[in-house]
Design a protein around this motif. Structure first.
Motif, PDB file in Angstrom:
ATOM      1  N   SER A   1      -6.226   4.525   9.628  1.00 38.85           N
ATOM      2  CA  SER A   1      -6.142   3.545   8.553  1.00 38.85           C
ATOM      3  C   SER A   1      -4.719   3.454   8.016  1.00 38.85           C
ATOM      4  CB  SER A   1      -7.089   3.915   7.416  1.00 38.85           C
ATOM      5  OG  SER A   1      -6.852   3.086   6.295  1.00 38.85           O
ATOM      6  N   GLY A   2      -4.116   2.277   8.173  1.00 37.61           N
ATOM      7  CA  GLY A   2      -2.769   2.081   7.667  1.00 37.61           C
ATOM      8  C   GLY A   2      -2.701   2.035   6.161  1.00 37.61           C
ATOM      9  N   LYS A   3      -3.792   1.682   5.507  1.00 38.63           N
ATOM     10  CA  LYS A   3      -3.781   1.571   4.053  1.00 38.63           C
ATOM     11  C   LYS A   3      -3.824   2.933   3.371  1.00 38.63           C
ATOM     12  CE  LYS A   3      -5.667  -3.116   3.941  1.00 38.63           C
ATOM     13  NZ  LYS A   3      -6.792  -3.999   3.569  1.00 38.63           N
ATOM     14  N   ALA A   4      -4.286   3.953   4.095  1.00 38.89           N
ATOM     15  CA  ALA A   4      -4.311   5.304   3.537  1.00 38.89           C
ATOM     16  C   ALA A   4      -3.087   6.113   3.955  1.00 38.89           C
ATOM     17  CB  ALA A   4      -5.575   6.027   3.982  1.00 38.89           C
ATOM     18  N   TYR A   5      -2.262   5.552   4.821  1.00 39.05           N
ATOM     19  CA  TYR A   5      -1.072   6.242   5.333  1.00 39.05           C
ATOM     20  C   TYR A   5      -0.020   6.425   4.247  1.00 39.05           C
ATOM     21  CZ  TYR A   5       3.688   5.738   7.369  1.00 39.05           C
ATOM     22  OH  TYR A   5       5.026   5.817   7.651  1.00 39.05           O
ATOM     23  N   VAL A   6       0.531   7.634   4.182  1.00 33.58           N
ATOM     24  CA  VAL A   6       1.633   7.931   3.269  1.00 33.58           C
ATOM     25  C   VAL A   6       2.815   8.370   4.131  1.00 33.58           C
ATOM     26  CG1 VAL A   6       2.427   9.308   1.317  1.00 33.58           C
ATOM     27  CG2 VAL A   6       0.021   8.659   1.488  1.00 33.58           C
TER      28      VAL A   6
ATOM     29  N   TYR B   1      -2.919  18.532  -0.983  1.00 29.79           N
ATOM     30  CA  TYR B   1      -3.414  17.760   0.141  1.00 29.79           C
ATOM     31  C   TYR B   1      -2.424  16.668   0.521  1.00 29.79           C
ATOM     32  CZ  TYR B   1      -7.958  19.752  -1.188  1.00 29.79           C
ATOM     33  OH  TYR B   1      -8.990  20.595  -1.500  1.00 29.79           O
ATOM     34  N   TYR B   2      -2.455  16.272   1.782  1.00 27.90           N
ATOM     35  CA  TYR B   2      -1.692  15.109   2.214  1.00 27.90           C
ATOM     36  C   TYR B   2      -2.134  13.892   1.401  1.00 27.90           C
ATOM     37  CZ  TYR B   2      -0.685  10.976   5.075  1.00 27.90           C
ATOM     38  OH  TYR B   2      -0.282   9.735   5.514  1.00 27.90           O
ATOM     39  N   GLY B   3      -1.173  13.151   0.905  1.00 21.93           N
ATOM     40  CA  GLY B   3      -1.502  11.932   0.170  1.00 21.93           C
ATOM     41  C   GLY B   3      -2.017  12.149  -1.232  1.00 21.93           C
ATOM     42  N   SER B   4      -1.867  13.343  -1.785  1.00 23.29           N
ATOM     43  CA  SER B   4      -2.345  13.574  -3.153  1.00 23.29           C
ATOM     44  C   SER B   4      -1.651  12.668  -4.162  1.00 23.29           C
ATOM     45  CB  SER B   4      -2.132  15.035  -3.557  1.00 23.29           C
ATOM     46  OG  SER B   4      -2.956  15.886  -2.810  1.00 23.29           O
ATOM     47  N   ASP B   5      -0.478  12.158  -3.789  1.00 24.63           N
ATOM     48  CA  ASP B   5       0.291  11.304  -4.692  1.00 24.63           C
ATOM     49  C   ASP B   5      -0.022   9.824  -4.513  1.00 24.63           C
ATOM     50  OD1 ASP B   5       2.187  11.729  -6.762  1.00 24.63           O
ATOM     51  OD2 ASP B   5       3.705  10.717  -5.585  1.00 24.63           O
ATOM     52  N   GLN B   6      -0.981   9.524  -3.654  1.00 25.38           N
ATOM     53  CA  GLN B   6      -1.307   8.131  -3.330  1.00 25.38           C
ATOM     54  C   GLN B   6      -2.454   7.645  -4.212  1.00 25.38           C
ATOM     55  OE1 GLN B   6      -0.024   5.658  -1.616  1.00 25.38           O
ATOM     56  NE2 GLN B   6      -1.223   5.113   0.170  1.00 25.38           N
ATOM     57  N   ASN B   7      -2.195   6.630  -5.035  1.00 28.38           N
ATOM     58  CA  ASN B   7      -3.258   6.039  -5.846  1.00 28.38           C
ATOM     59  C   ASN B   7      -4.295   5.357  -4.958  1.00 28.38           C
ATOM     60  OD1 ASN B   7      -1.865   6.845  -8.101  1.00 28.38           O
ATOM     61  ND2 ASN B   7      -1.489   4.795  -8.888  1.00 28.38           N
ATOM     62  N   ILE B   8      -5.499   5.209  -5.492  1.00 22.11           N
ATOM     63  CA  ILE B   8      -6.566   4.507  -4.779  1.00 22.11           C
ATOM     64  C   ILE B   8      -6.702   3.123  -5.398  1.00 22.11           C
ATOM     65  CG2 ILE B   8      -8.987   4.557  -4.075  1.00 22.11           C
ATOM     66  CD1 ILE B   8      -8.907   7.597  -4.637  1.00 22.11           C
TER      67      ILE B   8
ATOM     68  N   PHE C   1       0.804  -1.223   0.000  1.00 25.38           N
ATOM     69  CA  PHE C   1       0.000   0.000   0.000  1.00 25.38           C
ATOM     70  C   PHE C   1       0.837   1.274   0.000  1.00 25.38           C
ATOM     71  CE2 PHE C   1      -2.584  -3.410   1.649  1.00 25.38           C
ATOM     72  CZ  PHE C   1      -3.727  -3.284   0.881  1.00 25.38           C
ATOM     73  N   ARG C   2       2.137   1.146  -0.171  1.00 25.44           N
ATOM     74  CA  ARG C   2       2.996   2.323  -0.256  1.00 25.44           C
ATOM     75  C   ARG C   2       3.115   2.772  -1.716  1.00 25.44           C
ATOM     76  NH1 ARG C   2       2.041   0.944   4.140  1.00 25.44           N
ATOM     77  NH2 ARG C   2       0.414   2.445   3.602  1.00 25.44           N
ATOM     78  N   PRO C   3       3.428   4.047  -1.939  1.00 21.66           N
ATOM     79  CA  PRO C   3       3.452   4.571  -3.317  1.00 21.66           C
ATOM     80  C   PRO C   3       4.358   3.812  -4.274  1.00 21.66           C
ATOM     81  CG  PRO C   3       3.421   6.381  -1.757  1.00 21.66           C
ATOM     82  CD  PRO C   3       3.575   5.127  -0.937  1.00 21.66           C
TER      83      PRO C   3
ATOM     84  N   LEU D   1      -5.576   6.707 -10.625  1.00 28.94           N
ATOM     85  CA  LEU D   1      -4.297   7.395 -10.676  1.00 28.94           C
ATOM     86  C   LEU D   1      -4.411   8.786 -10.054  1.00 28.94           C
ATOM     87  CD1 LEU D   1      -1.382   7.468 -11.731  1.00 28.94           C
ATOM     88  CD2 LEU D   1      -2.277   8.279 -13.914  1.00 28.94           C
ATOM     89  N   CYS D   2      -3.602   9.042  -9.040  1.00 23.52           N
ATOM     90  CA  CYS D   2      -3.557  10.346  -8.379  1.00 23.52           C
ATOM     91  C   CYS D   2      -2.112  10.826  -8.384  1.00 23.52           C
ATOM     92  CB  CYS D   2      -4.055  10.251  -6.939  1.00 23.52           C
ATOM     93  SG  CYS D   2      -5.725   9.574  -6.777  1.00 23.52           S
ATOM     94  N   SER D   3      -1.911  12.115  -8.341  1.00 21.41           N
ATOM     95  CA  SER D   3      -0.547  12.618  -8.340  1.00 21.41           C
ATOM     96  C   SER D   3      -0.484  14.023  -7.792  1.00 21.41           C
ATOM     97  CB  SER D   3       0.028  12.605  -9.759  1.00 21.41           C
ATOM     98  OG  SER D   3       1.409  12.834  -9.726  1.00 21.41           O
ATOM     99  N   ASN D   4       0.602  14.283  -7.053  1.00 24.04           N
ATOM    100  CA  ASN D   4       0.900  15.619  -6.555  1.00 24.04           C
ATOM    101  C   ASN D   4       1.686  16.348  -7.633  1.00 24.04           C
ATOM    102  OD1 ASN D   4       1.923  17.879  -5.260  1.00 24.04           O
ATOM    103  ND2 ASN D   4       2.296  16.814  -3.338  1.00 24.04           N
ATOM    104  N   ILE D   5       1.069  17.330  -8.267  1.00 25.87           N
ATOM    105  CA  ILE D   5       1.720  18.052  -9.357  1.00 25.87           C
ATOM    106  C   ILE D   5       2.330  19.332  -8.797  1.00 25.87           C
ATOM    107  CG2 ILE D   5       1.430  19.072 -11.630  1.00 25.87           C
ATOM    108  CD1 ILE D   5       0.947  16.061 -11.532  1.00 25.87           C
ATOM    109  N   GLY D   6       3.611  19.283  -8.478  1.00 28.94           N
ATOM    110  CA  GLY D   6       4.318  20.457  -7.981  1.00 28.94           C
ATOM    111  C   GLY D   6       3.684  21.030  -6.735  1.00 28.94           C
ATOM    112  N   ASP D   7       3.530  22.346  -6.702  1.00 25.23           N
ATOM    113  CA  ASP D   7       2.980  23.031  -5.536  1.00 25.23           C
ATOM    114  C   ASP D   7       1.584  23.588  -5.815  1.00 25.23           C
ATOM    115  OD1 ASP D   7       5.267  22.542  -4.103  1.00 25.23           O
ATOM    116  OD2 ASP D   7       6.211  24.447  -4.621  1.00 25.23           O
ATOM    117  N   ASP D   8       0.882  22.971  -6.724  1.00 28.37           N
ATOM    118  CA  ASP D   8      -0.424  23.492  -7.127  1.00 28.37           C
ATOM    119  C   ASP D   8      -1.536  22.701  -6.467  1.00 28.37           C
ATOM    120  OD1 ASP D   8      -2.838  24.122  -8.558  1.00 28.37           O
ATOM    121  OD2 ASP D   8      -1.568  25.019 -10.104  1.00 28.37           O
TER     122      ASP D   8
END
Length: 477
Positions: A347-352, A362-369, A250-252, A265-272
């Motif tokens: 929830s450990g599965k949502a932990y980044v 947002y926290y975890g914006s780079d974490q896929n679902i 469950f890690r990235p 698919l989710c992703s943290n795009i820079g600082d936006d």
């Protein structure tokens, strides 16, 4: 490589949002100047994917609360005074005009609308035929995908299968008619979907994702022979395998790993902030530590189920207690108190892990679902085998072996159900499973579940009222 597909999503959502994200209301003709060429079709396809991470579909509270808060797996969590309204769902005290059922309804029909735009308009676009066929197949997959969530949540619903929408689309269909439509779309989508995708397209649907969803539809309809045959096919393909480390799964770094059949698919795009808008992990993350809410905390009931099974590995990966140190080296601090539990947990599965920095997003914006995992295909296969007299032990014990548990030689249906709970805990399936397997009446009785009412959520009252009788409310609401 995944960033190329993410950026394509971003460009489509924002640069071209006036063309299809702000789509017309159901029943109106779409903008006539779109779908003029292959680039328009591509933007529409990517927009269909981009919607998945939105707050109304997978990135917000309706997905989390309606699938898990109403189960025995999680409690509201967080701190006293934050989101007290959500307690009504755990206690089955919510009313028909609560916003979440409307969000589920509206979000999924938004996705259906985007699929219909492609299915209706792309056939007339001058473009490569194989690409055109794939876009249409993806659209049918997602149309079935969204109807799958609607039929589980509401029962039979209106079928909207094209644009412009005809008057008959406002008529509520039966449960069987809705399931039939889902099966038809998936069977039509499978031949047009690729067997696999290159690294640059990770996140796009394959025929195996469609077969998985079709097998799950068979599971819900108790078509055991069909479910067994299709999951046999997934297993025999040798395209998937269980990732050996349940925590790391469950890690990235393990996104799109050997176990992944479909992920959002989710992703943290820079600082936006605007471009990194998925809040799935933020809602469930450790409060007061990772810029998160701390909602959806694993319950004492779930913890006891892990303990009763001797399931140390999956418990440690699924439940993060205050005071724990994760394998990534993070001390879990969070809130000092959490209503409903003696030791706050998350929830450990949502932990980044903190090694993934939080910028302005947002926290975890780079974490896929994770939506479809090979482990669930094995468990569906085991459940179908119990009903058909086949070998349920082999697929079940593959899942148990990864968890460090001894094999079961002749599993019962209850043992398969128990395994589903522990393997898929906090992955937003438990409530639907309890209703599907008719365990809800017993398991959820203490939470206020009423037989004949709470198996389905109320259809948004505005939809009922505006339909002038063609959409009727669910029993008890």
């Amino acid at each position: 490589m995944r960033r190329s597909f993410v950026l394509l999503i971003i460009l489509s959502l924002f640069a071209g949002c006036n063309k299809y994200m702000e789509f017309p209301a159901e029943g109106e003709i779409p903008q006539s100047k779109f779908y003029q060429n292959a680039d328009d079709a591509k933007q529409a396809m990517v927009s269909m994917y981009g919607l998945l991470r939105s707050y109304a579909v997978f990135g917000g509270t309706n997905y989390l609360i309606l699938s898990e808060f109403t189960s025995d797996n999680v409690i509201k969590g967080s701190v006293a005074g934050d989101g007290e309204w959500a307690l009504a769902y755990s206690r089955f005290q919510f009313t028909a005009d609560e916003g979440l059922n409307g969000s589920l309804w509206g979000g999924r029909y938004s996705g259906i609308n985007l699929s219909n735009q492609i299915i209706t308009n792309v056939p007339e676009v001058a473009m490569d035929q194989s690409t055109k066929d794939r876009f249409i197949a993806e659209a049918k997959f997602f149309r079935a995908f969204h109807y799958f969530y609607l039929v589980r949540g509401f029962g039979g619903v209106p079928i909207v299968d094209r644009v412009p929408v005809g008057a008959e689309a406002g008529v509520r269909k039966s449960v069987d008619e809705t399931w039939d439509f889902i099966e038809k779309d998936l069977n039509e989508a499978i031949p047009g979907l690729p067997d696999a995708v290159p690294a640059a397209e990770l996140g796009r649907a394959t025929k195996w994702a469609a077969k998985f969803l079709l097998a799950k539809a068979y599971l819900y309809r108790e078509k055991w022979t069909e479910c067994k045959a299709l999951t046999d096919e997934i297993i025999a393909s040798n395209k998937y395998s269980l990732y050996p480390d349940f925590y790391k799964l469950f890690r990235p770094e393990q996104e799109f790993c050997s176990e992944s059949i479909f992920e959002v698919l989710c992703s943290n795009i820079g600082d936006d902030w605007g471009l990194s808008s998925c809040q799935y992990s933020q809602i469930q993350g450790v409060r007061n530590q990772f810029d998160a809410w701390g909602w959806g905390a694993p319950s004492d009931n779930l913890a006891a189920a892990f303990d009763a099974a001797g399931d140390v590995i999956r418990k440690k990966a699924t439940i993060l207690y205050r005071g724990d140190v994760t394998p990534d080296g993070d001390l879990i601090e969070g809130s000092v108190e959490m209503p409903g539990v003696s030791v706050p947990r998350y929830s450990g599965k949502a932990y980044v892990p903190s090694r993934f920095p939080i910028t302005l997003a947002y926290y975890g914006s780079d974490q896929n679902i994770r939506i479809m995992r090979y482990a669930e295909a094995l468990l569906m296969n085991a459940e179908a085998a119990v009903h058909t007299g086949g070998d349920a032990a082999t697929p079940l014990n593959k899942v148990r072996a990864r968890a460090g548990l001894p094999p079961i030689s002749s599993p019962t249906i209850q043992q398969v159900w128990n395994e589903r709970r522990l393997e898929l805990a906090c992955e937003q399936d438990r409530f639907w499973d309890l209703v599907r397997t008719k365990q809800a009446a017993t398991v959820l009785a203490g939470q206020g579940f009423k037989v004949g009412k709470h198996e389905l959520y109320p259809i948004p009252p505005d939809e009922v009222n505006l339909s002038q009788g063609t959409i009727y409310q669910n029993p008890g609401w």
